[in-house]
Design a protein around this motif. Sequence first.
Motif, mmCIF file in Angstrom:
data_model
loop_
_atom_site.group_PDB
_atom_site.id
_atom_site.type_symbol
_atom_site.label_atom_id
_atom_site.label_comp_id
_atom_site.label_asym_id
_atom_site.label_seq_id
_atom_site.Cartn_x
_atom_site.Cartn_y
_atom_site.Cartn_z
ATOM 1 N N LEU A 65 42.588 12.400 6.202
ATOM 2 C CA LEU A 65 43.987 11.960 6.247
ATOM 3 C C LEU A 65 44.596 12.313 7.606
ATOM 4 O O LEU A 65 45.280 11.486 8.222
ATOM 5 N N GLU A 66 44.330 13.525 8.072
ATOM 6 C CA GLU A 66 44.854 13.954 9.367
ATOM 7 C C GLU A 66 44.236 13.142 10.508
ATOM 8 O O GLU A 66 44.918 12.819 11.488
ATOM 9 N N ILE A 67 42.955 12.820 10.368
ATOM 10 C CA ILE A 67 42.289 11.981 11.377
ATOM 11 C C ILE A 67 42.951 10.602 11.439
ATOM 12 O O ILE A 67 43.237 10.078 12.514
ATOM 13 N N GLY A 68 43.186 10.026 10.259
ATOM 14 C CA GLY A 68 43.818 8.711 10.200
ATOM 15 C C GLY A 68 45.228 8.718 10.768
ATOM 16 O O GLY A 68 45.624 7.794 11.497
ATOM 17 N N LYS A 69 45.987 9.764 10.480
ATOM 18 C CA LYS A 69 47.356 9.864 11.005
ATOM 19 C C LYS A 69 47.354 10.005 12.518
ATOM 20 O O LYS A 69 48.234 9.504 13.210
ATOM 21 N N LEU A 70 46.323 10.677 13.033
ATOM 22 C CA LEU A 70 46.188 10.811 14.481
ATOM 23 C C LEU A 70 45.773 9.486 15.114
ATOM 24 O O LEU A 70 46.318 9.070 16.139
ATOM 25 N N LEU A 71 44.830 8.822 14.470
ATOM 26 C CA LEU A 71 44.305 7.558 14.985
ATOM 27 C C LEU A 71 45.340 6.440 14.918
ATOM 28 O O LEU A 71 45.462 5.624 15.836
ATOM 29 N N PHE A 72 46.092 6.405 13.819
ATOM 30 C CA PHE A 72 47.101 5.358 13.621
ATOM 31 C C PHE A 72 48.508 5.946 13.777
ATOM 32 O O PHE A 72 49.349 5.840 12.888
ATOM 33 N N GLU A 73 48.719 6.566 14.907
ATOM 34 C CA GLU A 73 49.972 7.284 15.146
ATOM 35 C C GLU A 73 51.197 6.386 15.024
ATOM 36 O O GLU A 73 52.264 6.814 14.556
ATOM 37 N N ASN A 74 51.058 5.133 15.396
ATOM 38 C CA ASN A 74 52.190 4.201 15.327
ATOM 39 C C ASN A 74 52.406 3.647 13.921
ATOM 40 O O ASN A 74 53.403 2.966 13.667
ATOM 41 N N ASN A 75 51.455 3.891 13.028
ATOM 42 C CA ASN A 75 51.565 3.423 11.636
ATOM 43 C C ASN A 75 51.297 4.583 10.669
ATOM 44 O O ASN A 75 50.695 4.407 9.621
ATOM 45 N N MET A 76 51.750 5.764 11.054
ATOM 46 C CA MET A 76 51.395 6.985 10.343
ATOM 47 C C MET A 76 51.805 6.968 8.871
ATOM 48 O O MET A 76 50.998 7.226 7.974
ATOM 49 N N GLU A 77 53.055 6.655 8.598
ATOM 50 C CA GLU A 77 53.549 6.684 7.220
ATOM 51 C C GLU A 77 52.875 5.608 6.378
ATOM 52 O O GLU A 77 52.522 5.843 5.213
ATOM 53 N N GLU A 78 52.708 4.436 6.960
ATOM 54 C CA GLU A 78 52.059 3.336 6.248
ATOM 55 C C GLU A 78 50.611 3.696 5.916
ATOM 56 O O GLU A 78 50.126 3.423 4.813
ATOM 57 N N PHE A 79 49.927 4.334 6.870
ATOM 58 C CA PHE A 79 48.534 4.737 6.624
ATOM 59 C C PHE A 79 48.463 5.784 5.519
ATOM 60 O O PHE A 79 47.595 5.706 4.637
ATOM 61 N N GLU A 80 49.331 6.768 5.553
ATOM 62 C CA GLU A 80 49.300 7.834 4.546
ATOM 63 C C GLU A 80 49.480 7.265 3.146
ATOM 64 O O GLU A 80 48.784 7.653 2.205
ATOM 65 N N THR A 81 50.413 6.341 3.005
ATOM 66 C CA THR A 81 50.621 5.690 1.699
ATOM 67 C C THR A 81 49.388 4.907 1.285
ATOM 68 O O THR A 81 48.924 4.998 0.145
ATOM 69 N N PHE A 82 48.839 4.135 2.205
ATOM 70 C CA PHE A 82 47.637 3.335 1.944
ATOM 71 C C PHE A 82 46.469 4.229 1.553
ATOM 72 O O PHE A 82 45.727 3.933 0.599
ATOM 73 N N TYR A 83 46.299 5.325 2.271
ATOM 74 C CA TYR A 83 45.192 6.254 2.037
ATOM 75 C C TYR A 83 45.272 6.863 0.638
ATOM 76 O O TYR A 83 44.291 6.879 -0.109
#
Length: 220
Positions: free
Chosen positions: A73-91
């Motif tokens: 999750l932290e890797i994804g938030k770092l990788l998709f910094e401009n879509n952080m909240e959207e990625f966290e919800t998706f994840y």
Amino acid sequence: MRFKTKTIIIFSIIAFFLLVGGLSFLTAFISDKFGQNYLYFGFGVLVFISIIFLIKDEIKETKGMKRKMKEYLEIGKLLFENNMEEFETFYNISFQKNKIKLSPIEIIQDFSSIKNLSLIVDSNGEENEGEVKSFVSLLINKDISWINTNNLYEENIDNSEDQFYILKLFKAIDKDLVEVNKKLLFFDLGTDSYIFTVTDKRKYHIICKCKDFHGSEKLN
């Protein structure tokens, strides 16, 4: 080698029968010496101990999965910094729906694919000439010289016979990306295809500490 294999098989068979015979003898001895109640009690103790170990393994596995989920999750938030909240919800939603079917790296790849932030290239090479360079250009959104990439294109006008051409292309693009402090980042999903995105060097070095991500230098 063949003799060694046969020897191992023979000894395994002998060990199996000795184990079964020993257990049978022990069971008969306990039953005869102390009665069947002791036998049932001993069996119950063994079952209880087995259940305890199974529960401990399950707890350990669950904790390990939770740690892995948090790490990715932290890797994804770092990788998709401009879509952080959207990625966290998706994840979180994806993992809840597919606890067994999908691994964390697959969820990250799914999100990057949906947002057009990653590209999949067959191991045989580009489907359309220049698609890798075009994709990378779109992601970095900056003008660079593309010296190494263009030289490779010119040197390999007909690259259909070169099975290593796609690897050369990735490495040439990586050399050009140095100008803008970027790197190609590959997702390792255990497939024959190459799945990659672009990130800056700082994020690259952090993310590559995870075994499911690597750079073009590890391609072969």
